[in-house]
Design a protein around this motif. Structure first.
Motif, short mmCIF file in Angstrom:
data_model
loop_
_atom_site.label_atom_id
_atom_site.label_comp_id
_atom_site.label_asym_id
_atom_site.label_seq_id
_atom_site.Cartn_x
_atom_site.Cartn_y
_atom_site.Cartn_z
N LEU A 174 -41.03 15.97 -8.51
CA LEU A 174 -40.14 16.40 -9.59
C LEU A 174 -38.79 16.87 -9.03
O LEU A 174 -37.87 17.14 -9.78
CB LEU A 174 -40.77 17.55 -10.37
CG LEU A 174 -41.88 17.19 -11.36
CD1 LEU A 174 -42.61 18.44 -11.81
CD2 LEU A 174 -41.30 16.46 -12.56
N CYS A 190 -49.67 13.23 -5.22
CA CYS A 190 -49.89 12.72 -6.57
C CYS A 190 -50.41 11.29 -6.51
O CYS A 190 -50.08 10.54 -5.59
CB CYS A 190 -48.58 12.73 -7.36
SG CYS A 190 -48.05 14.38 -7.82
N THR A 191 -51.19 10.93 -7.52
CA THR A 191 -51.76 9.58 -7.54
C THR A 191 -50.68 8.54 -7.85
O THR A 191 -49.69 8.83 -8.52
CB THR A 191 -52.89 9.47 -8.58
OG1 THR A 191 -53.39 8.13 -8.57
CG2 THR A 191 -52.42 9.80 -10.00
N PRO A 209 -44.36 19.51 -7.87
CA PRO A 209 -43.02 20.01 -7.53
C PRO A 209 -42.25 19.11 -6.56
O PRO A 209 -41.03 19.02 -6.64
CB PRO A 209 -43.33 21.38 -6.91
CG PRO A 209 -44.59 21.82 -7.60
CD PRO A 209 -45.40 20.56 -7.77
N LEU A 250 -35.49 8.69 -22.66
CA LEU A 250 -36.73 9.33 -22.26
C LEU A 250 -36.97 9.08 -20.77
O LEU A 250 -36.75 7.96 -20.29
CB LEU A 250 -37.90 8.79 -23.07
CG LEU A 250 -37.73 8.82 -24.60
CD1 LEU A 250 -38.94 8.19 -25.28
CD2 LEU A 250 -37.53 10.24 -25.09
N VAL A 251 -37.42 10.11 -20.06
CA VAL A 251 -37.61 9.99 -18.62
C VAL A 251 -39.08 10.25 -18.26
O VAL A 251 -39.64 11.27 -18.64
CB VAL A 251 -36.72 10.99 -17.86
CG1 VAL A 251 -36.85 10.77 -16.36
CG2 VAL A 251 -35.26 10.88 -18.30
N ASP A 252 -39.67 9.31 -17.53
CA ASP A 252 -41.04 9.44 -17.03
C ASP A 252 -40.97 9.31 -15.52
O ASP A 252 -40.58 8.26 -15.00
CB ASP A 252 -41.89 8.32 -17.65
CG ASP A 252 -43.30 8.25 -17.05
OD1 ASP A 252 -43.66 9.16 -16.27
OD2 ASP A 252 -44.02 7.29 -17.36
N LEU A 266 -37.04 4.92 -17.07
CA LEU A 266 -36.28 5.38 -18.24
C LEU A 266 -36.68 4.54 -19.45
O LEU A 266 -36.84 3.33 -19.33
CB LEU A 266 -34.77 5.23 -18.00
CG LEU A 266 -34.21 6.01 -16.81
CD1 LEU A 266 -32.69 5.83 -16.75
CD2 LEU A 266 -34.56 7.48 -16.91
N PRO A 324 -47.02 9.70 -19.71
CA PRO A 324 -45.73 10.05 -19.11
C PRO A 324 -45.77 11.42 -18.42
O PRO A 324 -46.28 12.38 -18.99
CB PRO A 324 -44.78 10.10 -20.31
CG PRO A 324 -45.44 9.28 -21.36
CD PRO A 324 -46.92 9.37 -21.13
N ASN A 325 -45.30 11.45 -17.19
CA ASN A 325 -45.20 12.69 -16.41
C ASN A 325 -46.55 13.37 -16.16
O ASN A 325 -46.61 14.59 -15.97
CB ASN A 325 -44.20 13.65 -17.07
CG ASN A 325 -42.81 13.05 -17.09
OD1 ASN A 325 -42.32 12.61 -16.07
ND2 ASN A 325 -42.21 12.99 -18.27
N HIS A 326 -47.62 12.58 -16.14
CA HIS A 326 -48.94 13.12 -15.79
C HIS A 326 -49.18 13.07 -14.27
O HIS A 326 -50.09 13.71 -13.78
CB HIS A 326 -50.06 12.36 -16.51
CG HIS A 326 -50.22 12.75 -17.95
ND1 HIS A 326 -49.19 12.70 -18.86
CD2 HIS A 326 -51.29 13.23 -18.64
CE1 HIS A 326 -49.63 13.11 -20.05
NE2 HIS A 326 -50.89 13.44 -19.93
N ASN A 327 -48.39 12.26 -13.54
CA ASN A 327 -48.59 12.14 -12.09
C ASN A 327 -47.44 12.81 -11.34
O ASN A 327 -46.74 12.16 -10.57
CB ASN A 327 -48.65 10.67 -11.65
CG ASN A 327 -49.68 9.86 -12.41
OD1 ASN A 327 -50.50 10.40 -13.14
ND2 ASN A 327 -49.64 8.55 -12.23
N THR A 328 -47.23 14.08 -11.59
CA THR A 328 -46.08 14.73 -10.96
C THR A 328 -46.48 16.06 -10.34
O THR A 328 -47.49 16.65 -10.69
CB THR A 328 -44.96 15.00 -11.97
OG1 THR A 328 -45.40 16.01 -12.88
CG2 THR A 328 -44.57 13.77 -12.74
#
Lengths: 483, 95
Positions: free
Chosen positions: A44, A27-28, A41, A142-144, A133, A35-39
């Motif tokens: 995560l 991932c970059t 498995p 909220l979690v990123d 957070l 949010p959560n665009h660079n994830t």
């Protein structure tokens, strides 16, 4: 500080590595995506995935280890640091515990009074960052996890520092080295360089360490100094009042200028470190170490000393010019383009860089790499001054033109007709006119009121539109007035 | 070495698990049984043996620093019990 006590300070510095991809997945690391665009498995923390180490992270930490005089551990392993917090989906952080890859280093840090302080580096290890957070008015948190798995190195010092100034200088040097190596952008405000401090105080002359506290959230150089001073004073006052320092973690609140206890979370940590079975050991051969060593850039202190030796610059100049690598490179390129290379011209370039260039860089809020005046153009301008084509005063105007249009200095001088007049006859003719037209001032001067000399210089320069060679103007005026 | 009820409490707390008193009793016995069984290994002299961190004789498995596409955020969030926009949401933790 109270002379009765001595503070003992150790720093833990986290530096975010400038890799393209994360430490254990592809991932970059780009900052600022949604949010959560660079994830994926792996980051995560999905079950059954396999992390694979980014080779560049090893290259980078080896460079840092060698630059800080560490010995490189031949075989090092990753460990799991277990704790539950929503910024860490796996429930553990991949870090190194026993056998970190770099150990037993040191830095020789220069203090403002000119003395050199030897500060030990206990270890430097690799680890991954946690997520972010967001606590807002929502009921939920909220979690990123974009930042999860971004590679960090942690640099742990020995408790060798005794004042906030020493800590500041040490941290400055760490920043200078990571940026010279190009492994971290060194930006404390944006969190790419983070600092926690362990602080205790003891009676001067005693060896036994006092109970320490850990101060976190020191997100600027100024905060490091202020937080350390605050905490040292707090501990001394506490002991003087007959109290005891409690081992705890404090959070620095920069707005209120206080360190607040995190008491509620201080429930004894038990990270239960154990070797991560997913990641195989890193074995560093001598050949690998030597290759990294050979590729190390010249480090700041060495470059500074070379600037003093090669360019005959005062240490003050060399310190400023080598603070950041791009600036040092700018100066060095400019100095190399000079037609006459001698201590005077080297110093002249230094003066231009330290004043006009740095001011313009700061005002325009750009980096030296994007600076419109190239080093070649700057030294071409200094050449014009040295050769007497333009005066230093005209050069200021030429510099402004170069700033605005990126044009070569000679082109500006020709276009605007700025060539300095060094023709003695022409200057003399003007001076004769001025002296004849201002007989009263000539009388004053000859009667001893020598400050009117400046009036004549100004008049002559004005008559010649600032292009007269000031040295010739001065010499001719003196000759004619002092008869 | 024997496991006490306090040890079980601590381990449960670290693992964020809750047990009834009877369960804790059972777990304490079970853990002691396991440890007693493992204790057998102490009969061997391992003073000359390096601690083993990995069972496979492999080292230096790397990937190059090359970015590959991440998951679309809706994929990443698909198993999440709750989310807002593309954030995961969890019960409020005090910063």
């Amino acid at each position: 500080m109270n002379g009765k006590y001595e503070a003992v300070i150790g720093l833990e510095v986290h530096a975010q590595m400038l890799t393209q991809s994360k430490a254990f997945c592809a991932c970059t690391t780009t900052f600022g995506n949604g949010p959560n665009h660079n994830t994926c498995p792996v980051c995560l923390g999905m079950p059954g995935v396999l992390p694979v180490l980014n080779r560049k992270l090893v290259e980078y930490i080896l460079a840092m280890g060698l630059a800080t005089n560490c010995s490189i551990t031949q075989r090092s392993v990753f460990a799991r640091k277990n704790y539950f917090y929503p910024d860490l989906p796996k429930g553990y952080q991949i870090s190194q515990y026993e056998d970190p890859i770099c150990q037993f280093g040191h830095l020789d840090v220069e203090l403002n009074d000119g003395t050199v302080k030897h500060i030990g580096i206990t270890r430097i290890h690799m680890e991954e960052d946690a997520g972010k957070l967001v606590h807002d008015m929502h009921v939920d948190t909220l979690v990123d996890v974009n930042r999860c798995g971004v590679p960090l190195i942690e640099i742990v010092s020995e408790p060798d520092m005794h004042t906030s100034h020493e800590a500041y200088q040490y941290l400055s040097m760490i920043k200078q080295i990571v940026t010279y190596l190009g492994i971290c952008d060194g930006n404390m405000e944006e969190g790419s360089l983070r600092c926690d401090a362990n602080v205790s105080v003891r009676l001067r002359g005693t060896d036994k360490l006092g109970t320490r506290t850990e101060v976190k959230n020191l997100n600027s150089f100024r905060n490091v100094e202020r937080a350390l001073e605050y905490e040292i004073a707090r501990q001394i006052a506490l002991i003087e009042d007959g109290g005891r320092v409690v081992q705890e973690t404090l959070i620095w609140d920069a707005d209120r200028n206080v360190a607040l206890s995190m008491r509620s979370k201080e429930e004894a940590h038990d990270y239960r470190y154990f070797p991560d079975p997913d990641l195989v050991p890193v074995v560093v051969s001598d050949a690998w170490i030597e290759r990294v060593r050979a590729e190390l850039p010249e480090l700041p202190q060495k470059r500074r000393d070379r600037f003093v030796a090669d360019f005959h610059l005062p240490k003050y100049d060399a310190d400023i010019l080598t603070l950041e690598r791009p600036l040092a490179e700018y100066y060095e390129t400019a100095a190399g383009c000079l037609s006459a290379k001698n201590p005077e011209t080297f110093k002249a370039v230094s003066n231009w860089v330290m004043t006009d260039v740095l001011r313009a860089v700061k005002e325009s809020n750009i980096t030296i790499a994007d600076f419109p005046v190239t080093p070649a153009h700057l030294s071409a301008m200094v050449n014009l001054i040295t050769e007497g084509t333009i005066s230093g005063k005209i050069a200021k105007d030429v510099f402004e033109e170069m700033l605005a249009g990126g044009e070569a200095p000679m082109a500006i001088v020709q276009r605007k007709g700025l060539v300095q007049i060094s023709d003695t006859g022409a200057i003399e003719a003007i001076i004769n006119e001025i002296l004849a037209a201002n007989a009263a001032q000539v009388e004053q001067y000859r009667a001893g009121k020598t400050q009117v000399f400046g009036f004549f210089v100004g008049a002559a320069m004005k008559a010649m539109k600032g292009k007269a060679n000031p040295n010739i103007v001065n010499a001719l005026l003196k000759k004619k007035l002092d008869v | 070495m024997s496991v006490t009820l306090q040890d079980v409490d601590k381990i449960a707390r670290l693992a964020r698990l809750e047990f009834h008193d009877e369960e804790k009793e059972t777990i304490t016995h079970q853990m002691n049984d396991i440890l007693t069984h493992i204790e057998k290994l102490n009969e061997l002299d391992t003073s000359m043996v390096e601690p083993l961190s990995h069972v496979i004789e492999l080292s230096n498995v790397f990937r190059e620093d090359v970015v590959k596409p991440s998951l679309p955020p809706e994929e990443a969030l698909r198993n999440a019990p709750s989310s807002v926009d593309t954030f995961f949401t969890v019960p409020k933790v005090i910063g």
